[in-house]
Design a protein around this motif. Structure first.
Motif, PDB file in Angstrom:
ATOM      1  N   CYS A  77       0.719  -1.213   0.318  1.00  0.00           N
ATOM      2  CA  CYS A  77      -0.024   0.161   0.172  1.00  0.00           C
ATOM      3  C   CYS A  77       0.797   1.196   0.134  1.00  0.00           C
ATOM      4  O   CYS A  77       1.953   1.393   0.547  1.00  0.00           O
ATOM      5  N   VAL A  78       0.576   2.207  -0.868  1.00  0.00           N
ATOM      6  CA  VAL A  78       1.317   3.565  -0.783  1.00  0.00           C
ATOM      7  C   VAL A  78       0.289   4.673  -0.642  1.00  0.00           C
ATOM      8  O   VAL A  78      -0.624   4.719  -1.755  1.00  0.00           O
ATOM      9  N   GLU A  79       0.400   5.211   0.457  1.00  0.00           N
ATOM     10  CA  GLU A  79      -0.504   6.387   0.390  1.00  0.00           C
ATOM     11  C   GLU A  79       0.187   7.451  -0.016  1.00  0.00           C
ATOM     12  O   GLU A  79       1.455   8.160   0.304  1.00  0.00           O
ATOM     13  N   LEU A  80      -0.359   8.283  -1.160  1.00  0.00           N
ATOM     14  CA  LEU A  80       0.291   9.388  -1.911  1.00  0.00           C
ATOM     15  C   LEU A  80      -0.566   9.989  -2.910  1.00  0.00           C
ATOM     16  O   LEU A  80      -1.588   9.696  -3.178  1.00  0.00           O
ATOM     17  N   ASP A  81      -0.564  11.312  -2.811  1.00  0.00           N
ATOM     18  CA  ASP A  81      -1.304  12.287  -3.338  1.00  0.00           C
ATOM     19  C   ASP A  81      -0.745  12.503  -4.761  1.00  0.00           C
ATOM     20  O   ASP A  81       0.477  13.152  -5.092  1.00  0.00           O
ATOM     21  N   LEU A  82      -1.084  11.870  -5.977  1.00  0.00           N
ATOM     22  CA  LEU A  82      -0.680  11.783  -7.158  1.00  0.00           C
ATOM     23  C   LEU A  82      -0.940  13.026  -7.804  1.00  0.00           C
ATOM     24  O   LEU A  82      -0.339  13.169  -9.049  1.00  0.00           O
ATOM     25  N   ALA A  83      -1.601  14.161  -7.410  1.00  0.00           N
ATOM     26  CA  ALA A  83      -1.655  15.442  -8.008  1.00  0.00           C
ATOM     27  C   ALA A  83      -0.336  16.225  -7.623  1.00  0.00           C
ATOM     28  O   ALA A  83      -0.457  17.395  -8.280  1.00  0.00           O
ATOM     29  N   LEU A  84       0.400  15.663  -6.894  1.00  0.00           N
ATOM     30  CA  LEU A  84       1.653  16.553  -6.605  1.00  0.00           C
ATOM     31  C   LEU A  84       2.826  16.233  -7.735  1.00  0.00           C
ATOM     32  O   LEU A  84       2.929  15.228  -8.107  1.00  0.00           O
ATOM     33  N   LEU A  85       3.322  17.197  -8.453  1.00  0.00           N
ATOM     34  CA  LEU A  85       4.276  16.919  -9.396  1.00  0.00           C
ATOM     35  C   LEU A  85       5.494  16.078  -9.193  1.00  0.00           C
ATOM     36  O   LEU A  85       5.758  15.328 -10.162  1.00  0.00           O
ATOM     37  N   ASP A  86       5.870  15.831  -7.907  1.00  0.00           N
ATOM     38  CA  ASP A  86       6.932  15.018  -7.666  1.00  0.00           C
ATOM     39  C   ASP A  86       6.530  13.288  -7.293  1.00  0.00           C
ATOM     40  O   ASP A  86       7.208  12.626  -6.948  1.00  0.00           O
ATOM     41  N   SER A  87       4.950  13.181  -7.083  1.00  0.00           N
ATOM     42  CA  SER A  87       4.562  11.979  -6.867  1.00  0.00           C
ATOM     43  C   SER A  87       4.964  10.723  -7.718  1.00  0.00           C
ATOM     44  O   SER A  87       5.156   9.644  -7.328  1.00  0.00           O
ATOM     45  N   PRO A  88       5.017  10.978  -9.052  1.00  0.00           N
ATOM     46  CA  PRO A  88       5.285   9.866  -9.812  1.00  0.00           C
ATOM     47  C   PRO A  88       6.935   9.315  -9.633  1.00  0.00           C
ATOM     48  O   PRO A  88       6.999   8.155  -9.620  1.00  0.00           O
ATOM     49  N   ALA A  89       7.640  10.308  -9.558  1.00  0.00           N
ATOM     50  CA  ALA A  89       8.891  10.085  -9.132  1.00  0.00           C
ATOM     51  C   ALA A  89       9.071   9.180  -7.925  1.00  0.00           C
ATOM     52  O   ALA A  89       9.829   8.227  -7.812  1.00  0.00           O
ATOM     53  N   GLN A  90       8.269   9.688  -6.799  1.00  0.00           N
ATOM     54  CA  GLN A  90       8.325   9.027  -5.578  1.00  0.00           C
ATOM     55  C   GLN A  90       7.962   7.533  -5.568  1.00  0.00           C
ATOM     56  O   GLN A  90       8.423   6.900  -5.013  1.00  0.00           O
TER      57      GLN A  90
END
Length: 263
Positions: free
Chosen positions: A60-73
């Motif tokens: 499980c990954v809790e992440l806001d994908l609307a943030l520009l750096d989220s794909p790299a994270q």
């Protein structure tokens, strides 16, 4: 298709709706999961359920994908945990119903980041590894809105047109690599989309909607078969075809305006 044993699928927007139903289909086929969403509590419930019921491994990954750096994270998370992503499902996205002049531009900036930039970046990051291994499947979730301009949802519709054209072009580029790209273009579906988009007053949102499980199954089967473009539902297929047959863009816009009017 290669055996699914030890394969892993990454699904964004996986805590509910189409994303959840797609996750269930992968789990039923014994494919391990990386589930991404903002609601960690829901993801953890799914993790416990799927691991017990289907005997797979769920991350499980809790992440806001609307943030520009989220794909790299997200890509770095997979690299750090030695997770080889064989199936990438870009499901996260949302819309908003209303005239452009009434909406805060910040909402559109957030929407376009999620609906367009995040899908593009995630696909670009993971497809390289897939091509190197000569195996991989990508499913991008578009919309029936992709086939014509959509008054009252101008930005959302345009973003989904991007998703469709991007995925179809990628499908052609990947020919002969062992990697497939498919776009799923559903109509309005029984998920939280209508509520989040404030779309309850739209005439188009009334009546019988397709169930998320049916849409997910169509997308899953289409992806596994390496199809280019999947439109679930007979009526939706007719609508998608008719947009290409309409002789005038003005006529197409008039029809779309009528469909998207307030009830």
């Amino acid at each position: 298709m290669t055996t699914t044993k030890q394969k892993t699928a990454l699904i964004t927007g996986a805590s509910s709706g189409i994303g959840y139903e797609l996750a269930k289909l992968f789990a039923q086929d014994g494919i391990n999961l990386v589930l991404v969403a903002r609601r960690k509590s829901l993801l953890e419930e799914i993790e416990k359920d799927f691991e017990q019921r289907y005997k797979i491994i769920v991350h499980c990954v809790e992440l806001d994908l609307a943030l520009l750096d989220s794909p790299a994270q997200l890509y770095q998370f997979c690299q750090k945990n030695n997770l080889q992503v064989d199936y990438l499902v870009n499901n996260a996205g949302y819309g908003d119903y209303g005239k452009l002049v009434t909406v805060d531009p910040a909402l559109y900036q957030n929407m376009l980041t999620l609906n367009v930039l995040t899908i593009t970046t995630l696909t670009s990051l993971f497809v390289r590894d897939m091509v190197q291994r000569r195996f991989g499947y990508i499913l991008n979730i578009g919309s029936l809105a992709a086939f014509q301009p959509v008054p009252q949802m101008a930005v959302y519709g345009a973003s989904k047109t991007y998703v469709m054209h991007f995925t179809e072009a990628l499908h052609a580029e990947l020919r002969g690599t062992g990697v497939k790209a498919t776009v799923l273009n559903p109509g309005v579906t029984e998920t939280g989309f209508v509520e989040r988009a404030n779309m309850g007053g739209a005439a188009y949102a009334q009546g019988t909607l397709l169930k998320a499980s049916r849409v997910a199954l169509a997308g899953y089967r289409g992806m596994m078969a390496g199809k280019l473009n999947v439109v679930p539902g007979f009526f939706n297929k007719l609508l998608s075809i008719s947009t290409g047959l309409t002789p005038s863009r003005r006529v197409l816009l008039a029809i779309s305006s009528f469909v998207m009017r307030g009830k």
